[in-house]
Design an enzyme around this catalytic site. Structure first.
Site, PDB file in Angstrom:
ATOM      1  N   SER A   1       0.823  -1.221   0.000  1.00 37.34           N
ATOM      2  CA  SER A   1       0.000   0.000   0.000  1.00 37.34           C
ATOM      3  C   SER A   1       0.855   1.269   0.000  1.00 37.34           C
ATOM      4  O   SER A   1       0.518   2.237  -0.676  1.00 37.34           O
ATOM      5  CB  SER A   1      -0.989   0.005   1.164  1.00 37.34           C
ATOM      6  OG  SER A   1      -0.316   0.247   2.373  1.00 37.34           O
TER       7      SER A   1
ATOM      8  N   ASP B   1       8.816  -3.660  -3.924  1.00 37.99           N
ATOM      9  CA  ASP B   1       7.445  -3.124  -3.945  1.00 37.99           C
ATOM     10  C   ASP B   1       7.318  -2.005  -4.980  1.00 37.99           C
ATOM     11  O   ASP B   1       6.440  -2.046  -5.854  1.00 37.99           O
ATOM     12  CB  ASP B   1       7.072  -2.542  -2.571  1.00 37.99           C
ATOM     13  CG  ASP B   1       6.667  -3.597  -1.574  1.00 37.99           C
ATOM     14  OD1 ASP B   1       7.094  -4.747  -1.749  1.00 37.99           O
ATOM     15  OD2 ASP B   1       5.933  -3.265  -0.618  1.00 37.99           O
TER      16      ASP B   1
END
Ligand code: PMV
Length: 310
Positions: A104, A148
């Protein structure tokens, strides 16, 4: 008004050892995304107003601490664009749970980079969005490998080694997956610190585990690229065994993983930092929806059914 978005991500193989220079495989998860919307404010003094329900922010950029990850992301993006004195409102809307191993933090920065660069008429290359998300991830957890920000910025499956160009890859046959959220939030910094202390305590033993994970990642890649999907399940189980030895699995994650296997998954493991967050199951031969249902009955707070497609 300009809106742009970025997907979540999940690590299929190689978390933790990737921080120590070993390879890992990650894929974008399109079904959960962050959207960022930039709107020009009417005349007045230059200002940036930031709103995010997810982190409970509704404030002027200038009021946020400089090391607040949102503030750092916006400041760095505006600096990279060479935009001075903007008058905009920025709203962030995320469907990606935080601290769950779904990326996120990086997705927020990349959605912001896409929306702001488009709004100011200078779309960023993926590389620049990735670079800024990496800087911001360092605020979140100190020593990110960069996986990520890379998989989210390029938005395709990647074979990743720290400090090297990411290698996009394609699967030769569909890979059906179920992602299940344990509902236990777990900041990546904690599990990364745990592995670091183990590594400092017995470097040869932990390096040997990382070496085994690297071999697992490479054999998973061969299976995925050659379409031998059924062979990838046991490889996932082997990766999970080493993550258990590293100490980043938990009884709750182990129970979800056992449930997935009992319900017909060919393999399952935790994904991301561990100590909570999500597990991932590969369901080549069984029924993906049955595995997802069994996981929800066993306590998963959310499941995502997705596929890697050729
Ligand atoms: O952000 P997460 O929870 O998906 O974990 C990232 C994976 C780690 O390998 C544990 C850390 C890293 O920076 O690669």
């Amino acid at each position: 008004m300009t809106t742009a978005s970025a997907p979540g991500k999940i690590i299929l193989f190689g978390e933790h050892s990737v921080v120590y220079g070993r390879p890992a495989i990650a894929i974008p998860v399109d079904l959960v995304r962050v959207a960022a919307t930039v709107t020009d404010l009417a005349d007045g003094r230059p200002r940036v107003h930031v709103r995010s329900r997810m982190v409970g922010v509704d404030a002027e950029l200038a009021e946020l601490a400089p090391d607040d990850p949102l503030a750092a992301a916006i400041t760095e993006i505006l600096h990279s664009l060479g935009v001075n004195g903007p008058r905009v409102e920025i709203e962030i809307d995320s469907a990606i749970p935080m601290a769950a191993g779904l990326g996120s933090g990086a997705a927020v920065t990349i959605a912001l980079a896409r929306a702001l660069s488009e709004h100011f008429g200078q779309p960023f290359p993926a590389e620049e969005a990735s670079r800024i998300a990496f800087l911001v991830d360092r605020i979140h957890h100190g020593t990110p490998s960069g996986i990520d920000n890379t998989v989210i910025a390029y938005e395709q499956p990647i074979y990743f080694v720290k400090d090297q160009d990411p290698v996009p890859f394609r699967v030769a046959a569909e890979v059906p997956l179920v992602i299940a959220d344990s509902g236990i939030s777990s900041p990546t910094a904690e599990s990364v610190a745990l592995v670091r202390s183990r590594w400092l305590g017995d470097r040869p033993a932990v390096e040997a585990m990382f070496h085994s994970i690297a071999q697992i990642v490479d054999s998973a890649r061969v299976g995925l690229e050659s379409g031998d999907v059924a062979a990838v399940g046991p490889v996932m189980n082997a990766n999970q065994r080493i993550l258990q030895q590293l100490g980043v699995s938990t009884p709750q994650l182990d129970a979800l993983i056992a449930t997935a296997r009992a319900a017909g998954a060919d393999g399952a493991k935790l994904s991301g930092g561990g100590l909570g967050g999500n597990i991932i199951a590969l369901v080549a031969s069984g029924s993906r929806s049955e595995v997802a249902q069994a996981l929800r009955e066993a306590g998963a707070v959310n499941t995502i059914e997705t596929s890697l497609r050729p």
